[in-house]
Write an enzyme that holds these catalytic residues in place. Structure first.
Site, PDB file in Angstrom:
ATOM      1  N   ASN A 271       0.862  -1.181   0.000  1.00 28.06           N
ATOM      2  CA  ASN A 271       0.000   0.000   0.000  1.00 28.06           C
ATOM      3  C   ASN A 271       0.898   1.230   0.000  1.00 28.06           C
ATOM      4  O   ASN A 271       1.519   1.550   1.010  1.00 28.06           O
ATOM      5  CB  ASN A 271      -0.897  -0.044   1.252  1.00 28.06           C
ATOM      6  CG  ASN A 271      -1.714   1.228   1.413  1.00 28.06           C
ATOM      7  OD1 ASN A 271      -1.793   2.056   0.517  1.00 28.06           O
ATOM      8  ND2 ASN A 271      -2.329   1.375   2.586  1.00 28.06           N
ATOM      9  N   TRP A 272       0.946   1.899  -1.141  1.00 30.08           N
ATOM     10  CA  TRP A 272       1.857   3.047  -1.266  1.00 30.08           C
ATOM     11  C   TRP A 272       1.277   4.346  -0.712  1.00 30.08           C
ATOM     12  O   TRP A 272       1.946   5.390  -0.767  1.00 30.08           O
ATOM     13  CB  TRP A 272       2.259   3.235  -2.738  1.00 30.08           C
ATOM     14  CG  TRP A 272       3.252   2.209  -3.209  1.00 30.08           C
ATOM     15  CD1 TRP A 272       3.851   1.237  -2.444  1.00 30.08           C
ATOM     16  CD2 TRP A 272       3.755   2.050  -4.533  1.00 30.08           C
ATOM     17  NE1 TRP A 272       4.699   0.488  -3.228  1.00 30.08           N
ATOM     18  CE2 TRP A 272       4.667   0.961  -4.515  1.00 30.08           C
ATOM     19  CE3 TRP A 272       3.547   2.700  -5.749  1.00 30.08           C
ATOM     20  CZ2 TRP A 272       5.346   0.519  -5.644  1.00 30.08           C
ATOM     21  CZ3 TRP A 272       4.222   2.269  -6.875  1.00 30.08           C
ATOM     22  CH2 TRP A 272       5.123   1.194  -6.825  1.00 30.08           C
ATOM     23  N   LYS A 273       0.047   4.332  -0.249  1.00 27.09           N
ATOM     24  CA  LYS A 273      -0.561   5.527   0.347  1.00 27.09           C
ATOM     25  C   LYS A 273      -0.317   6.752  -0.544  1.00 27.09           C
ATOM     26  O   LYS A 273      -0.403   6.625  -1.762  1.00 27.09           O
ATOM     27  CB  LYS A 273      -0.019   5.718   1.764  1.00 27.09           C
ATOM     28  CG  LYS A 273      -0.157   4.426   2.580  1.00 27.09           C
ATOM     29  CD  LYS A 273       0.109   4.600   4.046  1.00 27.09           C
ATOM     30  CE  LYS A 273      -0.111   3.264   4.748  1.00 27.09           C
ATOM     31  NZ  LYS A 273      -0.073   3.370   6.191  1.00 27.09           N
TER      32      LYS A 273
ATOM     33  N   HIS B 111      -9.698   1.369   4.353  1.00 25.91           N
ATOM     34  CA  HIS B 111      -8.428   1.518   5.076  1.00 25.91           C
ATOM     35  C   HIS B 111      -8.609   2.453   6.276  1.00 25.91           C
ATOM     36  O   HIS B 111      -9.344   3.443   6.201  1.00 25.91           O
ATOM     37  CB  HIS B 111      -7.339   2.061   4.143  1.00 25.91           C
ATOM     38  CG  HIS B 111      -5.984   1.990   4.774  1.00 25.91           C
ATOM     39  ND1 HIS B 111      -5.547   2.947   5.661  1.00 25.91           N
ATOM     40  CD2 HIS B 111      -5.014   1.053   4.703  1.00 25.91           C
ATOM     41  CE1 HIS B 111      -4.330   2.600   6.092  1.00 25.91           C
ATOM     42  NE2 HIS B 111      -3.989   1.456   5.528  1.00 25.91           N
TER      43      HIS B 111
ATOM     44  N   GLU C 212      -6.897   4.746   7.524  1.00 29.52           N
ATOM     45  CA  GLU C 212      -6.591   6.176   7.350  1.00 29.52           C
ATOM     46  C   GLU C 212      -7.791   6.911   6.759  1.00 29.52           C
ATOM     47  O   GLU C 212      -8.020   8.089   7.059  1.00 29.52           O
ATOM     48  CB  GLU C 212      -5.316   6.351   6.512  1.00 29.52           C
ATOM     49  CG  GLU C 212      -4.085   6.069   7.375  1.00 29.52           C
ATOM     50  CD  GLU C 212      -2.881   5.539   6.633  1.00 29.52           C
ATOM     51  OE1 GLU C 212      -2.871   5.543   5.402  1.00 29.52           O
ATOM     52  OE2 GLU C 212      -1.934   5.089   7.313  1.00 29.52           O
TER      53      GLU C 212
ATOM     54  N   GLU D 110      -5.758  -5.021  10.183  1.00 30.25           N
ATOM     55  CA  GLU D 110      -4.737  -4.021  10.472  1.00 30.25           C
ATOM     56  C   GLU D 110      -5.070  -3.319  11.777  1.00 30.25           C
ATOM     57  O   GLU D 110      -5.868  -2.366  11.790  1.00 30.25           O
ATOM     58  CB  GLU D 110      -4.673  -2.987   9.342  1.00 30.25           C
ATOM     59  CG  GLU D 110      -4.327  -3.583   7.991  1.00 30.25           C
ATOM     60  CD  GLU D 110      -3.701  -2.543   7.070  1.00 30.25           C
ATOM     61  OE1 GLU D 110      -2.593  -2.806   6.584  1.00 30.25           O
ATOM     62  OE2 GLU D 110      -4.291  -1.481   6.858  1.00 30.25           O
TER      63      GLU D 110
ATOM     64  N   GLY E  40       2.156   2.063  10.831  1.00 34.49           N
ATOM     65  CA  GLY E  40       3.135   3.133  10.735  1.00 34.49           C
ATOM     66  C   GLY E  40       3.791   3.490  12.050  1.00 34.49           C
ATOM     67  O   GLY E  40       4.456   4.515  12.162  1.00 34.49           O
TER      68      GLY E  40
ATOM     69  N   SER F  20       3.063  -2.279  10.274  1.00 34.47           N
ATOM     70  CA  SER F  20       4.512  -2.352  10.512  1.00 34.47           C
ATOM     71  C   SER F  20       5.133  -3.698  10.123  1.00 34.47           C
ATOM     72  O   SER F  20       6.023  -4.193  10.806  1.00 34.47           O
ATOM     73  CB  SER F  20       4.839  -1.996  11.962  1.00 34.47           C
ATOM     74  OG  SER F  20       4.406  -0.678  12.258  1.00 34.47           O
TER      75      SER F  20
ATOM     76  N   GLY G 174       2.734  -1.245   4.278  1.00 37.11           N
ATOM     77  CA  GLY G 174       2.779   0.173   3.948  1.00 37.11           C
ATOM     78  C   GLY G 174       4.217   0.620   3.736  1.00 37.11           C
ATOM     79  O   GLY G 174       4.827   0.389   2.693  1.00 37.11           O
ATOM     80  N   GLY G 175       4.794   1.241   4.767  1.00 31.88           N
ATOM     81  CA  GLY G 175       6.126   1.835   4.690  1.00 31.88           C
ATOM     82  C   GLY G 175       7.182   0.955   4.025  1.00 31.88           C
ATOM     83  O   GLY G 175       7.930   1.415   3.139  1.00 31.88           O
TER      84      GLY G 175
END
Ligand code: PGA
Length: 250
Positions: A9-11, A95, A97, A167, A173, A213, A234-235
């Site tokens: 997931n590149w956000k 998601h 966010e 999640e 994150g 994470s 993600g990251g």
């Protein structure tokens, strides 16, 4: 029976050029990898570039969100038919966010999920509890409500392509991953709930990913758990070497 799926997931990261640079470095690293399905979720401006550049490869791409209607006066939204027109068939829904910062609700996620299955997409539905819900002992109740609300009026046939990502919001994150045991417990709750509010055999075939994470250092321990069928990263998916290491967990 459940082919593992590793998703990135590149956000709100990477321009189209940066996305293509990533693929130049990433695709050769995973070229012969068939054990796991690999999906990237780039931003809307990079999506068609990534779909074109991955065509014919073992990597595919999807959208990070979509509206449930095909068109209308909804500024800033993208419709299922628009996604289908560029060859997109995967979509991330609900998601945290979007839930935390943009008022997304599971009632709306349910409409999006219905639209996604009607278009033959593979939806990746995100669920997960906040830290205060976990501390108050409300994890199970939260997950059950999220899963059931999202799956309302979705038939077992429609749910056959569904993927769920567990999640925990406190792990996204933050660098603090859920332990493999905590994750496995939550996955079992989610699987049980799919069986209860949709269908028992669908619950057995639905892939449930862990997200929050995930890194090259913790993916193997997570993937050893029986109910964990992959990861939503993600990251650590932004760097080609690190994401390739995650895909190639042992
Ligand atoms: P993270 O994000 O891996 O950076 O924690 C996961 C996600 O939000 O999907």
């Amino acid at each position: 029976m459940r082919k593992p799926l590793i998703a990135g997931n590149w956000k709100m990261y990477k321009t189209p050029q940066e996305s293509l640079d990533f693929l130049d470095a990433f695709l050769p690293r995973v070229v012969r990898h068939t054990r796991d399905e690999i999906v990237l979720f780039p931003t809307m401006t990079s999506l068609s570039h990534v779909l074109d550049a991955t065509a014919g490869s073992n990597v595919t791409a999807g959208a990070q969100n979509m509206h449930w209607l095909n068109e209308g006066p909804y500024t800033g939204q993208t419709s299922p038919t628009m996604l289908a027109s560029i060859g997109c068939s995967h979509v991330l829904l609900g998601h945290s966010e979007l839930r935390l910062y943009f008022g997304e609700t599971y009632e709306r996620v349910n409409l999006k999920l219905k639209a996604a299955v009607a278009h033959g997409f593979m939806p990746v539905l995100c669920v997960g509890e906040q830290l205060d819900e976990r501390q108050a002992g409300k994890t199970e109740q939260t997950l059950r409500t999220q899963v059931c609300t999202a799956l309302r009026n979705i038939s077992p046939t429609e749910a056959s392509n569904l993927v769920i990502a567990y999640e925990p919001i406190w792990a996204i994150g933050t660098g603090s991953t859920a332990s493999p045991e905590i994750a496995a417990e939550a996955h079992a709750i989610v699987r049980h709930e799919i069986g209860r509010c949709c269908d028992k055999s669908i619950a057995e075939t639905t892939r449930i990913l862990y997200g929050g994470s995930v890194k090259p250092e913790n993916i193997s321990a997570l993937m050893q758990q029986q109910d964990i069928d992959g990861a939503l990263v993600g990251g650590a998916s932004l760097d080609p070497a690190s994401f390739a290491k995650i895909v190639q967990y042992v």
